[in-house]
Write a protein that holds these residues in place. Structure first.
Motif, PDB file in Angstrom:
ATOM      1  N   GLY A 291       0.813  -1.213   0.000  1.00  0.00           N
ATOM      2  CA  GLY A 291       0.000   0.000   0.000  1.00  0.00           C
ATOM      3  C   GLY A 291       0.841   1.255   0.000  1.00  0.00           C
ATOM      4  N   LEU A 292       1.935   1.236   0.781  1.00  0.00           N
ATOM      5  CA  LEU A 292       2.830   2.392   0.806  1.00  0.00           C
ATOM      6  C   LEU A 292       3.495   2.604  -0.548  1.00  0.00           C
ATOM      7  CD1 LEU A 292       4.546   2.026   4.288  1.00  0.00           C
ATOM      8  CD2 LEU A 292       3.021   3.866   3.560  1.00  0.00           C
ATOM      9  N   VAL A 293       3.916   1.514  -1.169  1.00  0.00           N
ATOM     10  CA  VAL A 293       4.544   1.629  -2.490  1.00  0.00           C
ATOM     11  C   VAL A 293       3.531   2.147  -3.500  1.00  0.00           C
ATOM     12  CG1 VAL A 293       5.531   0.288  -4.393  1.00  0.00           C
ATOM     13  CG2 VAL A 293       6.341  -0.066  -2.062  1.00  0.00           C
ATOM     14  N   TYR A 294       2.283   1.664  -3.412  1.00  0.00           N
ATOM     15  CA  TYR A 294       1.259   2.159  -4.337  1.00  0.00           C
ATOM     16  C   TYR A 294       1.005   3.643  -4.089  1.00  0.00           C
ATOM     17  CZ  TYR A 294      -3.105   2.824  -6.785  1.00  0.00           C
ATOM     18  OH  TYR A 294      -4.069   3.307  -7.619  1.00  0.00           O
ATOM     19  N   TRP A 295       0.956   4.033  -2.831  1.00  0.00           N
ATOM     20  CA  TRP A 295       0.699   5.426  -2.487  1.00  0.00           C
ATOM     21  C   TRP A 295       1.846   6.314  -2.961  1.00  0.00           C
ATOM     22  CZ3 TRP A 295      -3.640   7.568  -0.708  1.00  0.00           C
ATOM     23  CH2 TRP A 295      -3.573   8.876  -0.252  1.00  0.00           C
ATOM     24  N   GLN A 296       3.080   5.817  -2.884  1.00  0.00           N
ATOM     25  CA  GLN A 296       4.269   6.577  -3.260  1.00  0.00           C
ATOM     26  C   GLN A 296       4.793   6.133  -4.630  1.00  0.00           C
ATOM     27  OE1 GLN A 296       6.419   8.837  -1.617  1.00  0.00           O
ATOM     28  NE2 GLN A 296       4.983   9.166   0.029  1.00  0.00           N
ATOM     29  N   ARG A 297       3.923   5.628  -5.480  1.00  0.00           N
ATOM     30  CA  ARG A 297       4.408   5.089  -6.759  1.00  0.00           C
ATOM     31  C   ARG A 297       5.137   6.158  -7.560  1.00  0.00           C
ATOM     32  NH1 ARG A 297      -1.120   5.394  -6.946  1.00  0.00           N
ATOM     33  NH2 ARG A 297      -2.043   6.582  -8.620  1.00  0.00           N
ATOM     34  N   GLY A 298       5.984   5.702  -8.459  1.00  0.00           N
ATOM     35  CA  GLY A 298       6.845   6.613  -9.194  1.00  0.00           C
ATOM     36  C   GLY A 298       6.241   7.197 -10.453  1.00  0.00           C
TER      37      GLY A 298
ATOM     38  N   VAL B 185       4.520   0.147 -15.623  1.00  0.00           N
ATOM     39  CA  VAL B 185       4.025  -0.260 -14.302  1.00  0.00           C
ATOM     40  C   VAL B 185       5.172  -0.815 -13.461  1.00  0.00           C
ATOM     41  CG1 VAL B 185       2.546  -1.937 -13.109  1.00  0.00           C
ATOM     42  CG2 VAL B 185       1.663  -0.652 -15.066  1.00  0.00           C
ATOM     43  N   GLN B 186       6.025  -1.635 -14.063  1.00  0.00           N
ATOM     44  CA  GLN B 186       7.137  -2.226 -13.317  1.00  0.00           C
ATOM     45  C   GLN B 186       8.145  -1.164 -12.888  1.00  0.00           C
ATOM     46  OE1 GLN B 186       8.452  -5.204 -16.086  1.00  0.00           O
ATOM     47  NE2 GLN B 186       6.970  -6.712 -15.376  1.00  0.00           N
ATOM     48  N   ILE B 187       8.472  -0.246 -13.768  1.00  0.00           N
ATOM     49  CA  ILE B 187       9.411   0.824 -13.406  1.00  0.00           C
ATOM     50  C   ILE B 187       8.776   1.740 -12.370  1.00  0.00           C
ATOM     51  CG2 ILE B 187      10.649   2.846 -14.278  1.00  0.00           C
ATOM     52  CD1 ILE B 187      11.095   1.202 -16.880  1.00  0.00           C
ATOM     53  N   GLY B 188       7.477   1.998 -12.498  1.00  0.00           N
ATOM     54  CA  GLY B 188       6.773   2.790 -11.492  1.00  0.00           C
ATOM     55  C   GLY B 188       6.824   2.132 -10.124  1.00  0.00           C
ATOM     56  N   ALA B 189       6.702   0.796 -10.095  1.00  0.00           N
ATOM     57  CA  ALA B 189       6.782   0.073  -8.822  1.00  0.00           C
ATOM     58  C   ALA B 189       8.192   0.167  -8.233  1.00  0.00           C
ATOM     59  CB  ALA B 189       6.380  -1.383  -9.021  1.00  0.00           C
ATOM     60  N   ILE B 190       9.207   0.057  -9.084  1.00  0.00           N
ATOM     61  CA  ILE B 190      10.590   0.173  -8.609  1.00  0.00           C
ATOM     62  C   ILE B 190      10.842   1.575  -8.045  1.00  0.00           C
ATOM     63  CG2 ILE B 190      12.998   0.298  -9.380  1.00  0.00           C
ATOM     64  CD1 ILE B 190      12.350  -2.081 -11.221  1.00  0.00           C
TER      65      ILE B 190
ATOM     66  N   TYR C 172      18.919  -2.358  -9.397  1.00  0.00           N
ATOM     67  CA  TYR C 172      20.011  -1.442  -9.752  1.00  0.00           C
ATOM     68  C   TYR C 172      20.175  -1.368 -11.270  1.00  0.00           C
ATOM     69  CZ  TYR C 172      24.757  -0.173 -10.974  1.00  0.00           C
ATOM     70  OH  TYR C 172      25.838   0.389 -11.587  1.00  0.00           O
ATOM     71  N   GLN C 173      20.175  -2.516 -11.929  1.00  0.00           N
ATOM     72  CA  GLN C 173      20.376  -2.542 -13.377  1.00  0.00           C
ATOM     73  C   GLN C 173      19.243  -1.821 -14.112  1.00  0.00           C
ATOM     74  OE1 GLN C 173      20.870  -6.719 -14.103  1.00  0.00           O
ATOM     75  NE2 GLN C 173      22.967  -6.738 -13.321  1.00  0.00           N
ATOM     76  N   VAL C 174      18.023  -1.958 -13.614  1.00  0.00           N
ATOM     77  CA  VAL C 174      16.882  -1.285 -14.254  1.00  0.00           C
ATOM     78  C   VAL C 174      17.019   0.224 -14.123  1.00  0.00           C
ATOM     79  CG1 VAL C 174      14.393  -0.889 -14.066  1.00  0.00           C
ATOM     80  CG2 VAL C 174      15.280  -3.213 -14.058  1.00  0.00           C
ATOM     81  N   VAL C 175      17.260   0.706 -12.895  1.00  0.00           N
ATOM     82  CA  VAL C 175      17.319   2.165 -12.719  1.00  0.00           C
ATOM     83  C   VAL C 175      18.543   2.755 -13.399  1.00  0.00           C
ATOM     84  CG1 VAL C 175      15.892   2.203 -10.643  1.00  0.00           C
ATOM     85  CG2 VAL C 175      18.370   2.013 -10.403  1.00  0.00           C
ATOM     86  N   ARG C 176      19.652   2.025 -13.409  1.00  0.00           N
ATOM     87  CA  ARG C 176      20.831   2.509 -14.127  1.00  0.00           C
ATOM     88  C   ARG C 176      20.561   2.548 -15.625  1.00  0.00           C
ATOM     89  NH1 ARG C 176      25.463  -1.396 -14.813  1.00  0.00           N
ATOM     90  NH2 ARG C 176      24.114  -1.850 -16.539  1.00  0.00           N
ATOM     91  N   GLY C 177      19.905   1.501 -16.140  1.00  0.00           N
ATOM     92  CA  GLY C 177      19.590   1.454 -17.564  1.00  0.00           C
ATOM     93  C   GLY C 177      18.667   2.583 -17.995  1.00  0.00           C
ATOM     94  N   VAL C 178      17.610   2.822 -17.225  1.00  0.00           N
ATOM     95  CA  VAL C 178      16.674   3.901 -17.556  1.00  0.00           C
ATOM     96  C   VAL C 178      17.386   5.245 -17.493  1.00  0.00           C
ATOM     97  CG1 VAL C 178      14.619   5.140 -16.761  1.00  0.00           C
ATOM     98  CG2 VAL C 178      14.593   2.655 -16.906  1.00  0.00           C
TER      99      VAL C 178
END
Length: 178
Positions: free
Chosen positions: A33-40, A97-102, A149-155
Protein backbone atom coordinates in the motif's frame (compact mmCIF):
# COMPACT_ATOMS: atom_id res chain seq x y z
CA UNK A 1 -3.54 -39.54 27.13
CA UNK A 2 -1.65 -36.51 25.75
CA UNK A 3 2.00 -36.91 24.80
CA UNK A 4 3.82 -33.96 26.45
CA UNK A 5 6.90 -34.53 24.23
CA UNK A 6 4.91 -32.92 21.40
CA UNK A 7 4.27 -29.73 23.43
CA UNK A 8 7.85 -28.54 23.14
CA UNK A 9 8.00 -24.71 22.81
CA UNK A 10 10.02 -24.96 19.59
CA UNK A 11 7.39 -27.09 17.90
CA UNK A 12 5.18 -24.74 15.85
CA UNK A 13 1.47 -25.03 16.44
CA UNK A 14 -1.31 -24.36 13.98
CA UNK A 15 -2.40 -21.16 15.74
CA UNK A 16 1.19 -19.90 15.82
CA UNK A 17 1.48 -20.61 12.10
CA UNK A 18 -1.80 -18.82 11.32
CA UNK A 19 -0.83 -15.79 13.44
CA UNK A 20 2.58 -15.62 11.76
CA UNK A 21 1.06 -15.91 8.28
CA UNK A 22 -1.46 -13.20 9.14
CA UNK A 23 1.28 -10.90 10.46
CA UNK A 24 3.45 -11.44 7.37
CA UNK A 25 0.44 -10.79 5.13
CA UNK A 26 -0.41 -7.59 7.01
CA UNK A 27 3.17 -6.32 6.75
CA UNK A 28 3.30 -7.20 3.04
CA UNK A 29 -0.02 -5.48 2.39
CA UNK A 30 1.12 -2.38 4.31
CA UNK A 31 4.35 -2.14 2.33
CA UNK A 32 2.46 -2.74 -0.91
CA UNK A 33 0.00 0.00 0.00
CA UNK A 34 2.83 2.39 0.81
CA UNK A 35 4.54 1.63 -2.49
CA UNK A 36 1.26 2.16 -4.34
CA UNK A 37 0.70 5.43 -2.49
CA UNK A 38 4.27 6.58 -3.26
CA UNK A 39 4.41 5.09 -6.76
CA UNK A 40 6.84 6.61 -9.19
CA UNK A 41 4.65 6.96 -12.28
CA UNK A 42 1.02 8.01 -12.46
CA UNK A 43 -0.90 8.63 -15.69
CA UNK A 44 2.31 8.39 -17.72
CA UNK A 45 4.07 11.13 -15.71
CA UNK A 46 6.62 10.94 -12.94
CA UNK A 47 5.09 11.67 -9.55
CA UNK A 48 6.88 13.98 -7.11
CA UNK A 49 8.33 10.92 -5.42
CA UNK A 50 9.38 9.47 -8.79
CA UNK A 51 11.02 12.77 -9.79
CA UNK A 52 12.90 12.83 -6.48
CA UNK A 53 14.17 9.27 -7.00
CA UNK A 54 15.15 9.81 -10.65
CA UNK A 55 16.90 13.08 -9.81
CA UNK A 56 18.89 11.38 -7.05
CA UNK A 57 19.77 8.46 -9.31
CA UNK A 58 20.91 10.84 -12.05
CA UNK A 59 23.18 12.62 -9.57
CA UNK A 60 24.61 9.29 -8.45
CA UNK A 61 25.01 7.70 -11.89
CA UNK A 62 25.92 10.55 -14.25
CA UNK A 63 26.88 13.12 -11.60
CA UNK A 64 30.58 13.35 -12.54
CA UNK A 65 29.57 14.50 -16.03
CA UNK A 66 27.27 17.26 -14.74
CA UNK A 67 28.56 20.83 -14.46
CA UNK A 68 29.65 22.08 -11.03
CA UNK A 69 27.62 25.30 -11.33
CA UNK A 70 24.40 24.77 -9.36
CA UNK A 71 22.12 26.66 -11.76
CA UNK A 72 23.44 24.81 -14.83
CA UNK A 73 23.30 21.49 -12.99
CA UNK A 74 19.67 22.04 -11.93
CA UNK A 75 18.68 23.05 -15.46
CA UNK A 76 20.28 19.92 -16.92
CA UNK A 77 18.66 17.70 -14.28
CA UNK A 78 15.22 19.21 -14.97
CA UNK A 79 15.75 18.62 -18.70
CA UNK A 80 16.83 15.07 -17.90
CA UNK A 81 13.66 14.44 -15.88
CA UNK A 82 11.54 15.73 -18.78
CA UNK A 83 13.45 13.42 -21.12
CA UNK A 84 12.92 10.48 -18.71
CA UNK A 85 9.15 11.08 -18.88
CA UNK A 86 9.26 11.05 -22.68
CA UNK A 87 11.42 7.91 -22.63
CA UNK A 88 9.09 6.13 -20.19
CA UNK A 89 5.98 7.10 -22.16
CA UNK A 90 7.43 5.24 -25.16
CA UNK A 91 7.70 1.98 -23.22
CA UNK A 92 4.94 -0.64 -23.13
CA UNK A 93 2.43 -0.24 -20.29
CA UNK A 94 3.68 -3.32 -18.45
CA UNK A 95 7.20 -1.88 -18.29
CA UNK A 96 5.85 1.48 -17.15
CA UNK A 97 4.03 -0.26 -14.30
CA UNK A 98 7.14 -2.23 -13.32
CA UNK A 99 9.41 0.82 -13.41
CA UNK A 100 6.77 2.79 -11.49
CA UNK A 101 6.78 0.07 -8.82
CA UNK A 102 10.59 0.17 -8.61
CA UNK A 103 10.53 3.95 -8.25
CA UNK A 104 7.84 3.51 -5.60
CA UNK A 105 10.06 1.07 -3.71
CA UNK A 106 12.97 3.50 -3.86
CA UNK A 107 10.76 6.44 -2.87
CA UNK A 108 9.27 4.74 0.19
CA UNK A 109 11.41 5.07 3.34
CA UNK A 110 11.01 1.48 4.58
CA UNK A 111 11.76 -0.23 1.27
CA UNK A 112 14.44 2.33 0.30
CA UNK A 113 16.23 1.57 3.56
CA UNK A 114 16.02 -2.19 2.87
CA UNK A 115 17.23 -1.90 -0.74
CA UNK A 116 19.84 0.84 -0.47
CA UNK A 117 20.49 1.60 3.19
CA UNK A 118 19.59 5.25 2.47
CA UNK A 119 17.73 6.68 5.45
CA UNK A 120 16.93 10.11 4.04
CA UNK A 121 15.02 11.02 0.90
CA UNK A 122 16.94 11.22 -2.37
CA UNK A 123 16.55 15.00 -2.44
CA UNK A 124 17.99 15.44 1.07
CA UNK A 125 20.84 12.96 0.66
CA UNK A 126 24.39 14.08 -0.05
CA UNK A 127 26.22 12.93 -3.16
CA UNK A 128 28.29 10.56 -1.00
CA UNK A 129 25.11 9.06 0.51
CA UNK A 130 23.61 8.57 -2.95
CA UNK A 131 26.82 6.96 -4.24
CA UNK A 132 26.85 4.60 -1.25
CA UNK A 133 23.17 3.71 -1.79
CA UNK A 134 23.74 2.94 -5.47
CA UNK A 135 26.82 0.88 -4.62
CA UNK A 136 24.79 -1.04 -2.02
CA UNK A 137 22.25 -1.97 -4.70
CA UNK A 138 24.96 -2.84 -7.22
CA UNK A 139 26.88 -5.16 -4.89
CA UNK A 140 23.91 -6.64 -3.00
CA UNK A 141 23.95 -10.44 -2.63
CA UNK A 142 20.25 -10.62 -3.57
CA UNK A 143 19.70 -10.93 -7.34
CA UNK A 144 16.45 -8.93 -7.18
CA UNK A 145 18.22 -5.94 -5.65
CA UNK A 146 20.98 -6.13 -8.27
CA UNK A 147 18.27 -6.31 -10.95
CA UNK A 148 16.65 -3.19 -9.45
CA UNK A 149 20.01 -1.44 -9.75
CA UNK A 150 20.38 -2.54 -13.38
CA UNK A 151 16.88 -1.28 -14.25
CA UNK A 152 17.32 2.16 -12.72
CA UNK A 153 20.83 2.51 -14.13
CA UNK A 154 19.59 1.45 -17.56
CA UNK A 155 16.67 3.90 -17.56
CA UNK A 156 18.89 6.73 -16.28
CA UNK A 157 21.67 6.11 -18.81
CA UNK A 158 19.37 5.55 -21.79
CA UNK A 159 17.44 8.73 -21.09
CA UNK A 160 20.57 10.78 -20.39
CA UNK A 161 22.82 9.63 -23.24
CA UNK A 162 20.07 9.53 -25.87
CA UNK A 163 19.57 13.27 -25.41
CA UNK A 164 21.93 15.00 -27.84
CA UNK A 165 22.06 18.07 -25.56
CA UNK A 166 24.03 15.99 -23.05
CA UNK A 167 26.64 14.75 -25.50
CA UNK A 168 28.90 17.76 -25.00
CA UNK A 169 28.95 17.04 -21.24
CA UNK A 170 30.43 13.61 -21.92
CA UNK A 171 33.02 14.77 -24.41
CA UNK A 172 31.26 13.14 -27.35
CA UNK A 173 31.25 15.57 -30.28
CA UNK A 174 28.33 13.90 -32.03
CA UNK A 175 28.14 11.83 -35.19
CA UNK A 176 30.64 12.50 -37.92
CA UNK A 177 29.20 14.16 -41.00
CA UNK A 178 29.72 11.95 -44.04
Amino acid sequence: MVDRAIDHPLTPKRRWFLKTALAIGAIGASLGGLVYWQRGISDGKLTNSGRDVMRGLAIGIVGPMLPKDTAERDAILEGHLAHVEVFLSGLPNVLQVQIGAILGLLGNLATRKMLTGLGSSWGEATEADIAAAIETMRMNPLPTTRLTYQVVRGVTCMAFFSNSDHWKLTGYPGPIAL
